[in-house]
Design an enzyme around this catalytic site. Structure first.
Site, short mmCIF file in Angstrom:
data_model
loop_
_atom_site.label_atom_id
_atom_site.label_comp_id
_atom_site.label_asym_id
_atom_site.label_seq_id
_atom_site.Cartn_x
_atom_site.Cartn_y
_atom_site.Cartn_z
N TRP A 1 -0.85 3.65 -8.59
CA TRP A 1 -2.03 4.37 -8.28
C TRP A 1 -2.20 5.05 -7.03
O TRP A 1 -2.89 5.86 -6.67
CB TRP A 1 -3.14 3.10 -8.11
CG TRP A 1 -3.00 2.54 -6.79
CD1 TRP A 1 -1.68 1.78 -6.45
CD2 TRP A 1 -3.89 2.26 -5.67
NE1 TRP A 1 -2.03 1.06 -5.19
CE2 TRP A 1 -3.51 1.35 -4.91
CE3 TRP A 1 -5.37 2.45 -5.67
CZ2 TRP A 1 -3.96 0.89 -3.70
CZ3 TRP A 1 -6.04 2.04 -4.50
CH2 TRP A 1 -5.40 1.18 -3.63
N ASP A 2 -0.76 4.95 -6.13
CA ASP A 2 -0.69 5.65 -5.02
C ASP A 2 -1.02 7.16 -5.32
O ASP A 2 -1.59 7.73 -4.52
CB ASP A 2 0.66 5.56 -4.66
CG ASP A 2 1.21 4.22 -4.37
OD1 ASP A 2 0.93 3.24 -5.07
OD2 ASP A 2 2.23 4.02 -3.62
N LYS B 1 -3.38 -8.23 2.04
CA LYS B 1 -2.08 -7.41 2.12
C LYS B 1 -2.84 -6.08 2.63
O LYS B 1 -2.28 -5.55 3.55
CB LYS B 1 -1.21 -7.18 0.88
CG LYS B 1 -0.22 -6.52 0.91
CD LYS B 1 0.57 -6.47 -0.47
CE LYS B 1 1.81 -5.86 -0.42
NZ LYS B 1 2.43 -5.60 -1.78
N GLN B 2 -3.99 -5.68 1.94
CA GLN B 2 -4.51 -4.49 2.12
C GLN B 2 -6.21 -4.91 1.78
O GLN B 2 -6.19 -5.63 0.95
CB GLN B 2 -4.01 -3.26 1.65
CG GLN B 2 -4.06 -3.51 -0.14
CD GLN B 2 -2.76 -2.68 -0.80
OE1 GLN B 2 -1.88 -3.10 -0.72
NE2 GLN B 2 -3.18 -1.57 -1.26
N GLU C 1 -2.79 -7.20 -3.41
CA GLU C 1 -1.93 -8.29 -4.31
C GLU C 1 -1.90 -9.31 -3.52
O GLU C 1 -1.21 -10.06 -4.45
CB GLU C 1 -0.53 -7.43 -4.34
CG GLU C 1 -0.52 -6.08 -5.21
CD GLU C 1 0.63 -5.21 -4.90
OE1 GLU C 1 1.58 -5.70 -4.48
OE2 GLU C 1 0.58 -4.23 -5.76
C1 BGC Z 1 1.25 -1.84 -2.78
C2 BGC Z 1 0.40 -1.08 -3.72
C3 BGC Z 1 1.32 0.15 -4.05
C4 BGC Z 1 2.66 -0.31 -4.18
C5 BGC Z 1 3.69 1.24 -4.20
C6 BGC Z 1 2.81 -2.05 -2.87
O1 BGC Z 1 3.35 -2.74 -1.65
O2 BGC Z 1 0.43 -3.06 -2.27
O3 BGC Z 1 -0.67 -0.83 -3.49
O4 BGC Z 1 0.88 0.66 -5.10
O5 BGC Z 1 3.35 -0.77 -2.96
O6 BGC Z 1 3.74 2.03 -3.22
#
Ligand code: BGC
Length: 754
Positions: free
Chosen positions: A354-355, A595-596, A484
């Site tokens: 999704w980035d 985490k975010q 996550e």
């Molecule tokens: C993040 C995800 C992201 C992925 C790839 C993970 O650490 O939590 O949101 O899509 O890294 O960058």
């Protein structure tokens, strides 16, 4: 002392630090959306230094079945891993039999420069050979932004003192693949990443090699043509080599140019690929011509971005570095996307997440909309896979995009923090809306966008239901939001927000096509069996979307977030971060820790849904429970902090993300650069400090200037206009650089731009 001096357009490594080699190989990577070359030294390794060699082709992967200890229905079946293809960067130098090696040789004034305007990696040094010669050596490398299959390199060597017999050896050889850390889920350790080598050829000044992937059916061809020096080419058992030898006396010089061509095709798409690769390489323009083309392409890009910071050179350098890398890494043909690490390393195996839509597309939508469109076309290209995946997961309608993938197949072996991230559909839908709002590209909507919106809306409608237990509201249960550390939750606020927007926009898009493109509308209705009754249902679901109610003013980011056990961050030892590699998932999921933070993200993206007071209160709370273990987190916190007037906090978060890779703040830059964070810093500047928001044709700004800077500027494109915004302590200036007059808002006031 800073690792790199603060220069506005360059990243310069002075001397040679073996300890930093792998990080610098990521930082000095060059790419063009198809070819990606890590910043490896021409001579390969250096004694005493660890290196990660890498040459990648965007979208070219191999796959192998995922081996599960315990398997269950619907698990992702195959890994896709970006291929580290044959290396063509190599150029080994020997003087009187002594091989150049930075770890051993007497090398002085070593310098490497990544030039972000020229799009080159230059290197220079003086080599005092054991035989008494002093050789001044300059090399340059580029990956052509104007020609997808081409890269090039050149070497100029001058004998300053003494004399020597110089031998040069340029080769194409299978990649030497570095072993990753098997305990870090973010890298590709433990997979068989080797390729099968096919034809090897040498003819005149040209060498060539063919490789095939073991399972995914790709054929990769590479050819290198040498110019400027007479040499001898030879095909060996496992590599193709070109060699030349010259006696050099003081004052004499040699100049060598290499044209490097890569092609990839799948399932024998092109039977004459091998010949065509050689031809393309032979016909490649000389280095100077490529340099000029490169400069022209980059000038246009930098003009479109218009980025400037006055009073902080380190920051300006960091921001430009970030933009440069995302621009280089983005696929340009509608079939390739941008991986989480771009084309700079093998971290996350070259997967797209999704980035792209949540972080990277906003940048291109406003600086290079044609590129943004191509990235969205990629999502259209993999829509059939998303439909299949939805059926597999029991959805009778709609499409579910893979959480992580290269060509559309779900590759996440850990579904709680992978497949369960159903917000991916809404992120893509949101990006379609943002793109359309900024460009009014009806052609895109008719050909691709509307179909994506309909299929993702259908999926959410199938996933959710009107829950009697929630007063008849529409709920989305058992999903994972971007955060996550909280998995398989009910009513993740961010997911519900994107789904609501998706419901509304899908219906609106179809309605718009019906009015403005009736033929396309009818075709689409027939193709995907759309009926206007669906839009009615979506509207009802949107109107009744459920959001967890606040408790004492705190909005839970999902139904149960506030019911999890608190885990004060100051009780977690510093060496236990990131939590994901130090604690079992169950420990993390039971705790109130992010985490975010998904609520903060929702507040930045759908700001109109909360009051300023609510934002302030919730920012303080989520700030105290978020680890920022994801590099995607800080840019978002920075944006909301600025919006609520906490400019100091916004500044700190922004600064922590702006040079994350240049300063290797997450200690994993060696595996590749963090593309989403890099893009997030542009958004941090433009939306955070610049306060830009745009929706439904309304473009507004609310610029603030942190006291640490004298001023800053950026350009944004919107509906055919290019607007330059310059901000300093006295206020903001808006200039219309191109396009029709437009009325914008600045801190709420109407401003006419002519
Ligand atoms: C993040 C995800 C992201 C992925 C790839 C993970 O650490 O939590 O949101 O899509 O890294 O960058």
């Amino acid at each position: 002392m800073a690792k790199f001096p603060y220069q506005p357009w360059e990243i310069t490594e002075e001397g040679f630090s073996p300890r930093d080699l792998r990080e610098n190989e990521s930082a000095f990577a060059l790419a063009n959306g198809f070819i990606g070359l890590r910043g490896n030294l021409e001579e390969g390794a250096a004694a005493g230094a660890e290196t990660i060699q890498g040459s990648f082709l965007n979208g070219v992967f191999d796959s192998e079945p995922i081996v599960y200890g315990e398997k269950a229905y619907g698990y992702a079946k195959n890994h896709e891993t970006i291929c580290n293809v044959m290396d063509a960067k190599s150029l080994v130098l020997c003087a009187d039999g002594e091989r150049l090696d930075l770890g051993v040789s007497d090398v002085r004034e070593h310098r490497r420069v990544l030039d972000m305007r020229a799009g080159t990696l230059r290197r220079s040094f003086t080599w005092h050979t054991k035989g008494g010669a002093v050789l001044r050596i300059e090399t340059a490398r580029l990956v052509s932004l104007a020609r997808q299959e081409l890269a090039a390199a050149c070497l100029t060597l001058r004998c300053e003192e003494g004399a020597c017999t110089l031998a040069l050896q340029s080769a194409i050889a299978p990649a030497v693949i570095a072993e990753g850390d098997p305990n870090d889920p973010r890298n590709a350790a433990g997979k068989d990443r080797s390729l099968l080598t096919g034809r090897i050829a040498a003819e005149g000044a040209l060498i060539a090699m063919e490789q095939k992937t073991k399972n995914s059916g790709f054929t990769i061809c590479c050819a290198v043509e040498h110019r400027g020096l007479d040499g001898h080419a030879e095909a060996e058992a496992n590599r193709a080599v070109w060699t030349a030898e010259r006696k050099l006396a003081a004052g004499e010089r040699v100049h060598l140019e290499k044209s490097i061509c890569y092609t990839a095709s799948r399932f024998e798409e092109e039977s004459d690929q091998w010949e065509k690769t050689g031809e393309l390489c032979r016909r490649a323009p000389d280095f100077d011509t490529l340099l000029q083309e490169q400069r022209k392409t980059l000038d246009a890009f930098w003009d479109g971005a218009g980025l400037d910071i006055q009073g902080d050179d380190a920051l300006l350098q960091g921001l430009r570095f970030n933009l440069f890398h995302i621009y280089q890494s983005a696929g340009r043909d509608g079939r390739r996307n941008i991986a989480a690490k771009g084309l700079t390393g093998e971290g996350y195996e070259g997967h797209t997440f999704w980035d792209t839509e949540a972080y990277i597309l906003p940048v291109f939508i406003h600086t290079d909309p044609a590129l943004a469109r191509k990235l969205l076309e990629y999502r259209y290209a993999i829509l059939p896979r998303a439909r299949e995946r939805a059926r597999e997961l029991g959805h009778s309608k709609g499409a579910l995009y893979a959480w992580r993938t290269i060509d559309g197949e779900e590759c996440s072996a850990y579904f709680p923090a992978g497949t369960a991230q159903y917000h991916i559909d809404g992120d893509i839908a949101h990006a379609v809306c943002e793109y359309f709002d900024a460009t009014m590209d009806l052609d895109f909507l008719a050909k691709y966008g509307a179909e994506i919106l309909v299929e993702t809306a259908r999926l959410y409608y199938d996933l959710g239901f009107f829950s009697a237990a929630k007063g008849g509201r529409f709920v989305l249960n058992c999903v994972t939001g971007p955060d996550e550390y909280n998995v398989m939750v009910n009513n993740n606020v961010y997911t519900n927000c994107v789904a609501e927007e998706n419901f509304r926009s899908a219906g609106e898009a179809m309605h718009l096509l019906q009015r403005q493109r009736p033929i396309d509308y009818s075709r689409l209705c027939a193709d995907i069996g759309y009926t206007p009754g669906e839009a009615e249902q979506w509207r009802e679901a949107a109107d009744k979307m459920y959001y967890p109610a606040p408790v004492d003013g705190i909005y839970p980011q999902d139904d149960d977030f506030l019911n999890r056990k608190p885990w004060p961050l100051d009780t977690i030892p510093a060496d236990k971060h990131p939590l994901l590699i130090h604690y079992h998932g169950l420990t993390i999921y039971r705790h109130q820790v992010c985490k975010q933070a998904d609520l903060i993200l929702a507040m930045t993206q759908y700001g109109e849904c909360w009051t300023l007071e609510e934002k302030k209160k919730n920012f303080a709370f989520y700030d105290s429970v978020t680890t920022h273990d994801s590099s995607l987190s800080m840019a978002v916190f920075s944006i909301l902090a600025n919006e609520i007037g906490e400019i100091g906090t916004g500044y700190d978060y922004f600064m922590s993300s702006a040079r994350l890779d240049l300063d290797d703040m997450h200690h994993n830059t060696k595996d590749g650069l963090h593309m989403a964070n890099m893009a997030g810093t542009w958004t941090g500047l433009v939306r955070g400090f610049g306060g830009m928001r745009c929706r439904r044709g309304e473009l507004s700004f609310a610029p603030v200037c942190p006291p640490q800077w004298q001023g800053y500027a950026f350009c944004v494109g919107y509906r055919g206009r290019t607007i330059r915004v310059s901000v300093n302590a006295d206020g903001a200036k808006y200039e219309l650089l191109g396009g029709e007059p437009i009325t914008i808002r600045s801190h709420g006031e109407s401003v006419e731009l002519k």
